[in-house]
Design a protein around this motif. Structure first.
Motif, PDB file in Angstrom:
ATOM      1  N   LEU A 148      21.454  34.691  36.393  1.00 11.25           N
ATOM      2  CA  LEU A 148      21.074  33.601  35.487  1.00 11.25           C
ATOM      3  C   LEU A 148      22.301  33.083  34.733  1.00 11.25           C
ATOM      4  O   LEU A 148      22.464  31.891  34.541  1.00 11.25           O
ATOM      5  N   TYR A 193      22.833  38.533  43.965  1.00 14.66           N
ATOM      6  CA  TYR A 193      21.434  38.181  43.699  1.00 14.66           C
ATOM      7  C   TYR A 193      20.968  36.970  44.505  1.00 14.66           C
ATOM      8  O   TYR A 193      19.905  36.993  45.115  1.00 14.66           O
ATOM      9  N   GLY A 207      11.031  29.112  27.757  1.00 11.59           N
ATOM     10  CA  GLY A 207      11.931  30.172  28.206  1.00 11.59           C
ATOM     11  C   GLY A 207      11.627  30.624  29.620  1.00 11.59           C
ATOM     12  O   GLY A 207      12.251  31.551  30.144  1.00 11.59           O
ATOM     13  N   ILE A 219      12.251  29.248  32.319  1.00 11.93           N
ATOM     14  CA  ILE A 219      13.284  28.883  33.291  1.00 11.93           C
ATOM     15  C   ILE A 219      13.962  30.139  33.858  1.00 11.93           C
ATOM     16  O   ILE A 219      14.336  30.179  35.026  1.00 11.93           O
ATOM     17  N   ARG A 220      14.084  31.189  33.017  1.00 13.39           N
ATOM     18  CA  ARG A 220      14.738  32.406  33.513  1.00 13.39           C
ATOM     19  C   ARG A 220      13.891  33.100  34.562  1.00 13.39           C
ATOM     20  O   ARG A 220      14.408  33.601  35.557  1.00 13.39           O
ATOM     21  N   THR A 221      12.578  33.131  34.316  1.00 15.75           N
ATOM     22  CA  THR A 221      11.676  33.712  35.309  1.00 15.75           C
ATOM     23  C   THR A 221      11.728  32.882  36.585  1.00 15.75           C
ATOM     24  O   THR A 221      11.773  33.425  37.692  1.00 15.75           O
ATOM     25  N   SER A 222      11.714  31.559  36.428  1.00 17.35           N
ATOM     26  CA  SER A 222      11.727  30.668  37.589  1.00 17.35           C
ATOM     27  C   SER A 222      12.989  30.856  38.424  1.00 17.35           C
ATOM     28  O   SER A 222      12.925  30.936  39.644  1.00 17.35           O
ATOM     29  N   LEU A 223      14.138  30.926  37.747  1.00 10.76           N
ATOM     30  CA  LEU A 223      15.396  31.029  38.489  1.00 10.76           C
ATOM     31  C   LEU A 223      15.630  32.435  39.020  1.00 10.76           C
ATOM     32  O   LEU A 223      16.363  32.622  39.987  1.00 10.76           O
ATOM     33  N   ALA A 224      14.997  33.442  38.400  1.00 12.12           N
ATOM     34  CA  ALA A 224      15.081  34.786  38.968  1.00 12.12           C
ATOM     35  C   ALA A 224      14.244  34.834  40.251  1.00 12.12           C
ATOM     36  O   ALA A 224      14.588  35.527  41.205  1.00 12.12           O
ATOM     37  N   PRO A 235      16.525  31.843  43.030  1.00  7.75           N
ATOM     38  CA  PRO A 235      17.895  31.748  42.529  1.00  7.75           C
ATOM     39  C   PRO A 235      18.680  30.556  43.076  1.00  7.75           C
ATOM     40  O   PRO A 235      19.673  30.163  42.476  1.00  7.75           O
ATOM     41  N   ARG A 267      19.300  27.173  42.975  1.00  6.57           N
ATOM     42  CA  ARG A 267      18.861  26.193  41.969  1.00  6.57           C
ATOM     43  C   ARG A 267      18.570  24.832  42.568  1.00  6.57           C
ATOM     44  O   ARG A 267      17.708  24.108  42.076  1.00  6.57           O
ATOM     45  N   ARG A 318      23.108  23.454  37.863  1.00  2.89           N
ATOM     46  CA  ARG A 318      23.901  24.329  38.709  1.00  2.89           C
ATOM     47  C   ARG A 318      24.986  25.040  37.915  1.00  2.89           C
ATOM     48  O   ARG A 318      25.291  26.206  38.145  1.00  2.89           O
ATOM     49  N   ARG A 319      25.558  24.318  36.959  1.00 12.84           N
ATOM     50  CA  ARG A 319      26.729  24.831  36.263  1.00 12.84           C
ATOM     51  C   ARG A 319      26.372  25.777  35.116  1.00 12.84           C
ATOM     52  O   ARG A 319      27.039  26.772  34.881  1.00 12.84           O
ATOM     53  N   ARG A 320      25.293  25.459  34.411  1.00 18.19           N
ATOM     54  CA  ARG A 320      25.052  26.158  33.141  1.00 18.19           C
ATOM     55  C   ARG A 320      24.358  27.488  33.313  1.00 18.19           C
ATOM     56  O   ARG A 320      23.663  27.730  34.292  1.00 18.19           O
ATOM     57  N   ASP A 321      24.548  28.353  32.304  1.00 17.42           N
ATOM     58  CA  ASP A 321      23.802  29.600  32.237  1.00 17.42           C
ATOM     59  C   ASP A 321      22.365  29.267  31.867  1.00 17.42           C
ATOM     60  O   ASP A 321      22.116  28.343  31.104  1.00 17.42           O
ATOM     61  N   ALA A 322      21.452  30.045  32.415  1.00 20.90           N
ATOM     62  CA  ALA A 322      20.041  29.768  32.137  1.00 20.90           C
ATOM     63  C   ALA A 322      19.563  30.581  30.942  1.00 20.90           C
ATOM     64  O   ALA A 322      20.038  31.654  30.702  1.00 20.90           O
TER      65      ALA A 322
END
Lengths: 331, 256
Positions: A50, A65, B89, B91-96, B99, B101, B252-256
């Protein structure tokens, strides 16, 4: 297995995670311990891809990952139990997760059953208590029946029954041969669940040790003695081959649990004792001493009187204890 | 195959929250109701219309009058579809779970766009027929030249407004910030820029000004717009593509 090598995260000048290298192994519960702000959550976010590491690398069963096909079947993670759309039902939340990773829909009902949420499966998540949200988050981690599970502060805000349930769940998952990685800022919590400990402070690795070794190394006992007959007692102790150290206010301290022997020695020499007590340092104190130098937010003002031990270390420990006591949600 | 799974999961997401039904039905109701009202009023005023006004009277465009308000609901739909991931919040579950993006964003946008297209197209046709019914003898029919293009274009316009909002929300991530910029922009600023003579030449290249050109059938008097109906829609598509590209770059660039 989770492998970190040289994992580093910088935000401008500030180093949140500093060159972390360790391996989380299957079959045991690995505790990830550190004061608030130590970088635990940042590390976990990097494990899940993340947050992008500034340097270094994380491998999940040998792969990065984003290379995992259907990652939920490899690793299930609970970062923030409240990170659920409040308008969605528990069942719908798990259903979209399952669909995204090709997990059959019947797993949704299975995991709801496992965490005891079947009765509220069709209720909206915004009505859930923190305990219910934690259970929903844990259901999500179990959905893909993964070999690796990761929980960030899972007992925060839970009632005793919920805490007990999570502890036994983590232990049974590890007993099934899974990798269980769980973070906490409470040593006492880790002492009850973890078999292995990874301690970090200010992003740096402070300890990577088995729980048994940590206990053996850190659970010291000391005998504390007060006597009006200081010189005669010192002679008697010296004669018996026991070394005493001066602590504050004329108190003598002796390493180890030797209270009986000292009592007998004093009686033999007819020396009056005003105090003869055993002080054990708890694991919590050992953890605080370990992380004392790396606690990010020290309490202001004078530290409380040191309980025992060297002045400097005790003062630092006191400050550390206050800082840890001021816990709140970790950012 | 992965993309189909993720699209299916995004469909589950979008249909399992109440805001989807609320925003889309609001877009339909407002567009239809206001369109009917303006059409009915136009018919009543028609007697007092001067010959020049009668010449440039566009019964198709009048039926779409409700879209100026209805599009705001489409904006809210587009913004919420994306930004609820961030405000909760989730988005973290979604991107996990997903992955990659690009796959995540493309699936989300595709599903929401398909839904917006169905609703937008149905609304546009309904607005046209209801509007013509209100206009009575002033009305036109789908068979007249350019009318079918305008009605289909109206559906595309509503869809593109929603997709543009999704792109902006992906860039800004906050629902309040996204709505705070998009709503006044489309409701006020764009209209002002398009009607003040000093800024008219720039204003007509804005996404809504250019895109709404496709709903006009009767040419405006002394029209010097340098693009036609499809050209205008093309300009709007460029805006949408730019917003989505910007959103993807940020995601794509940023931390989630």
């Amino acid at each position: 297995m989770i492998e970190l090598s040289g994992l580093t995260k910088r935000y401008g000048e500030k180093v949140a995670v500093d060159d972390l290298t360790f391996t989380v192994r299957p079959g045991v519960v690995t505790g990830f311990l550190g004061p608030n702000g130590a970088g635990k959550s940042t590390t976990m976010r990097m494990i899940l891809g993340l947050d992008h590491p500034t340097a270094g690398d994380v491998r999940i069963d040998g792969r990065q990952y984003h290379e995992l096909p259907d990652p939920l079947t490899y690793i299930g993670a609970l970062l923030d139990a409240k990170a659920v759309h409040g308008g969605r039902t528990a069942r719908s939340h798990l259903l979209w997760l399952a669909q995204s990773n090709g997990i059959p829909a019947h797993r949704v009902d299975t995991v709801l059953e496992t965490v005891g949420l079947t009765a509220v499966a069709r209720k909206k998540a915004k009505g859930f208590s923190l305990g219910m949200s934690q259970r929903l988050g844990i259901a999500a981690t179990l959905l893909g029946d993964p070999r690796i599970l990761m929980f960030d502060e899972p007992v925060n805000g839970l009632d005793p029954e919920g805490i007990h349930w999570i502890r036994s769940l983590m232990k049974s998952l590890a007993a099934e041969g899974r990798t269980v990685f769980v973070s906490s800022h409470l040593m006492s919590e880790m002492a009850l669940t973890a078999d292995h400990l990874i301690v970090i402070g200010q992003g740096r690795l402070l300890a990577d040790t088995s729980m048994a070794d940590f206990v053996a190394d850190n659970a010291h006992a000391r005998v504390r003695i007060r006597t009006p007959d200081r010189e005669r007692l010192l002679d008697a102790l010296h004669g018996a081959g026991i070394t005493a150290q001066d602590a504050e206010d004329g108190v003598l301290e002796i390493e180890g649990d030797a209270a009986e022997r000292i009592g007998e020695l004093a009686a033999e020499h007819r020396i009056v004792l005003h105090e003869l007590s055993v002080r054990r340092s708890s694991l919590e104190e050992a953890f605080m001493r370990l992380t004392a130098g790396s606690v990010e937010y020290h309490a202001q003002g004078a530290p409380p009187a040191p309980p025992w031990g060297a002045e400097g270390a005790a003062a630092a420990f006191g400050a550390g204890k206050q800082a840890v006591a001021r816990t709140s949600a970790e950012g | 195959m992965t993309v189909m799974r993720v699209a299916r999961s995004e469909w589950t997401k979008i249909r399992s929250v109440a805001s989807t039904a609320w925003t889309l039905s609001l877009a339909v109701v407002v567009t239809l109701a206001l369109g009917m009202l303006i059409s009915a009023l136009s018919r009543r005023e028609s007697g007092s219309m001067d010959p020049r006004a009668r010449l440039s009277f566009d019964p198709t465009l009048v039926a779409f009058a409700g879209m100026t308000l209805g599009q705001l609901a489409m904006i809210v739909f587009g913004v919420l579809v994306v930004s609820s991931e961030y405000s909760t919040g989730m988005i973290r579950t979604s991107l996990a779970a997903v992955p990659r993006r690009g796959v995540f964003l493309a699936s989300k946008i595709a599903v929401a766009t398909a839904l917006a297209l169905v609703v937008g197209m149905a609304t546009s046709f309904a607005a046209f027929f209801l509007g013509q019914a209100m206009l009575g003898p002033l009305g036109t029919s789908l068979g007249e030249p350019g009318v079918l293009r305008a009605v289909v274009g109206g559906g595309l316009y509503m869809t593109l407004i929603a997709v543009f909002s999704m792109g902006i929300a992906t860039m800004l991530r906050s629902p309040l910030l996204s709505l705070g910029i998009l709503m006044p922009f489309f409701f006020l600023i764009s209209n002002i820029l398009g009607n003040v003579s000093a800024t008219k030449k720039v204003g007509r290249f804005l996404p809504d000004q250019a895109g709404s050109r496709i709903m006009e059938v009767v040419p405006r008097a002394a029209d010097d717009t340098p693009y036609g109906p499809w050209g205008g829609l093309g300009i709007m598509v460029l805006w949408v593509v730019a917003a989505l590209a910007g959103g993807y770059a940020v995601l794509r660039r940023r931390d989630a």
